[in-house]
Every structure is written in structure tokens, then in C-alpha cells.
Design a protein around this motif. Structure first.
Motif, PDB file in Angstrom:
ATOM      1  N   ARG A 129      44.250  83.314  96.725  1.00  0.00           N
ATOM      2  CA  ARG A 129      43.272  83.388  95.880  1.00  0.00           C
ATOM      3  C   ARG A 129      44.016  83.962  94.655  1.00  0.00           C
ATOM      4  O   ARG A 129      45.040  84.564  94.755  1.00  0.00           O
ATOM      5  CB  ARG A 129      42.217  84.185  96.340  1.00  0.00           C
ATOM      6  CG  ARG A 129      42.413  85.956  96.343  1.00  0.00           C
ATOM      7  CD  ARG A 129      41.095  86.486  96.757  1.00  0.00           C
ATOM      8  NE  ARG A 129      41.211  87.999  96.577  1.00  0.00           N
ATOM      9  CZ  ARG A 129      41.180  88.843  95.688  1.00  0.00           C
ATOM     10  NH1 ARG A 129      40.676  88.247  94.443  1.00  0.00           N
ATOM     11  NH2 ARG A 129      41.377  89.860  95.638  1.00  0.00           N
ATOM     12  N   SER A 148      43.113  86.595  91.574  1.00  0.00           N
ATOM     13  CA  SER A 148      42.190  87.873  90.846  1.00  0.00           C
ATOM     14  C   SER A 148      41.322  87.202  89.854  1.00  0.00           C
ATOM     15  O   SER A 148      41.676  86.587  89.140  1.00  0.00           O
ATOM     16  CB  SER A 148      42.765  89.110  90.659  1.00  0.00           C
ATOM     17  OG  SER A 148      43.485  88.726  89.368  1.00  0.00           O
ATOM     18  N   PRO A 149      39.953  87.709  89.759  1.00  0.00           N
ATOM     19  CA  PRO A 149      38.967  87.001  88.708  1.00  0.00           C
ATOM     20  C   PRO A 149      39.430  87.767  87.426  1.00  0.00           C
ATOM     21  O   PRO A 149      38.963  86.898  86.578  1.00  0.00           O
ATOM     22  CB  PRO A 149      37.660  87.731  89.135  1.00  0.00           C
ATOM     23  CG  PRO A 149      37.946  88.743  90.226  1.00  0.00           C
ATOM     24  CD  PRO A 149      39.254  88.422  90.681  1.00  0.00           C
ATOM     25  N   HIS A 190      43.789  86.945  86.906  1.00  0.00           N
ATOM     26  CA  HIS A 190      44.346  85.467  87.559  1.00  0.00           C
ATOM     27  C   HIS A 190      45.587  85.762  88.285  1.00  0.00           C
ATOM     28  O   HIS A 190      46.197  84.751  88.163  1.00  0.00           O
ATOM     29  CB  HIS A 190      43.979  84.565  86.484  1.00  0.00           C
ATOM     30  CG  HIS A 190      43.008  84.404  85.662  1.00  0.00           C
ATOM     31  ND1 HIS A 190      41.566  84.145  86.433  1.00  0.00           N
ATOM     32  CD2 HIS A 190      42.517  84.743  84.345  1.00  0.00           C
ATOM     33  CE1 HIS A 190      40.637  84.065  85.669  1.00  0.00           C
ATOM     34  NE2 HIS A 190      41.180  84.396  84.311  1.00  0.00           N
ATOM     35  N   THR A 243      39.446  80.651  96.181  1.00  0.00           N
ATOM     36  CA  THR A 243      38.174  80.694  95.608  1.00  0.00           C
ATOM     37  C   THR A 243      37.859  82.143  94.820  1.00  0.00           C
ATOM     38  O   THR A 243      36.982  82.054  93.947  1.00  0.00           O
ATOM     39  CB  THR A 243      36.846  80.614  96.660  1.00  0.00           C
ATOM     40  OG1 THR A 243      37.300  81.552  97.538  1.00  0.00           O
ATOM     41  CG2 THR A 243      36.947  79.333  97.123  1.00  0.00           C
ATOM     42  N   GLY A 244      38.638  83.067  94.987  1.00  0.00           N
ATOM     43  CA  GLY A 244      38.676  84.213  94.278  1.00  0.00           C
ATOM     44  C   GLY A 244      37.505  85.076  94.705  1.00  0.00           C
ATOM     45  O   GLY A 244      37.066  84.973  95.759  1.00  0.00           O
ATOM     46  N   ASN A 245      36.960  86.006  93.920  1.00  0.00           N
ATOM     47  CA  ASN A 245      35.993  86.898  93.972  1.00  0.00           C
ATOM     48  C   ASN A 245      34.687  86.397  93.173  1.00  0.00           C
ATOM     49  O   ASN A 245      33.942  87.482  92.916  1.00  0.00           O
ATOM     50  CB  ASN A 245      36.219  88.352  93.838  1.00  0.00           C
ATOM     51  CG  ASN A 245      37.102  88.758  95.045  1.00  0.00           C
ATOM     52  OD1 ASN A 245      36.927  88.177  96.390  1.00  0.00           O
ATOM     53  ND2 ASN A 245      37.820  89.861  95.172  1.00  0.00           N
ATOM     54  N   GLY A 246      34.717  85.377  92.449  1.00  0.00           N
ATOM     55  CA  GLY A 246      33.800  84.858  91.442  1.00  0.00           C
ATOM     56  C   GLY A 246      34.369  85.358  90.092  1.00  0.00           C
ATOM     57  O   GLY A 246      35.547  85.664  89.677  1.00  0.00           O
ATOM     58  N   THR A 247      33.279  85.351  89.202  1.00  0.00           N
ATOM     59  CA  THR A 247      33.836  85.648  87.862  1.00  0.00           C
ATOM     60  C   THR A 247      33.349  87.181  87.365  1.00  0.00           C
ATOM     61  O   THR A 247      32.311  87.453  87.955  1.00  0.00           O
ATOM     62  CB  THR A 247      33.079  84.719  86.855  1.00  0.00           C
ATOM     63  OG1 THR A 247      31.728  84.514  87.104  1.00  0.00           O
ATOM     64  CG2 THR A 247      33.596  83.372  87.020  1.00  0.00           C
TER      65      THR A 247
END
Length: 95
Positions: free
Chosen positions: A42, A44-45, A48, A90-94
Motif C-alpha cells: 500500500r 501512505s495516505p 504516498h 488501497t492505503g488507509n483511505g484519504t
């Protein structure tokens, strides 16, 4: 590169980002990803930056992926199942 210590365990097939991957039954999803993706799982939000499984015991939350369309899940706490579908990056969202 990571490798499995128990080469004689029965293998199960998963789909990681649409690609078939074979791993020993009973392995964690994080281990399956470390052994087969060759890169980050992933980004990082905020910055990045690339992230990947780190502590492998559920504390750091760096190993989050989407499993079976169920949203963000810590891969180190999930055991592989035959036919499992995993989506990385997918990361942790925004923020």
C-alpha cells in the motif's frame, strides 16, 4: 526475498491483485504478500510513501489490504484460504 520454512505444507491458491499466487496453507496473508509481491502492499495516505508488513503481529497497521472486498484489513491477522481475493495498494483511505 522471503521464503517459506515449511516447504512440505499443502499449497493453496489465492488471487493477489488478480494474479494467482500459491502459498502454504495456514500462512498469514502478510507472509503470502511478502513472499510473492516483491514490493509495497500500500501507499501512505499523507506522503504516498510505500508501505509493507512490518511488525507481523497487528500493532503497526502497515500491512493493511482489502480482503474479499471487505475493506481495510490487517493482513498479518488473517489466515489464507483457498480462492481468497486480496487487493493491495488501497492505503488507509484519504485524509
Amino acid at each position: 526475498m522471503f521464503q517459506f520454512l515449511e516447504p512440505h505444507a499443502p499449497l493453496v491458491t489465492l488471487k493477489v491483485d488478480g494474479r494467482d499466487v500459491q502459498v502454504p496453507a495456514g500462512a498469514s496473508v502478510a507472509l503470502a504478500l511478502l513472499a510473492n509481491t516483491g514490493g509495497p502492499t500500500r501507499y501512505s495516505p499523507a506522503a504516498h510513501g510505500p508501505r509493507a508488513p512490518f511488525c507481523l503481529m497487528g500493532v503497526c497497521h502497515e500491512c493493511t489490504v482489502e480482503i474479499e472486498g471487505q475493506g481495510i484489513t490487517r493482513s498479518c491477522l488473517s489466515t489464507v484460504c483457498p480462492g481468497m481475493r486480496i487487493s493491495t495498494e488501497t492505503g488507509n483511505g484519504t485524509l
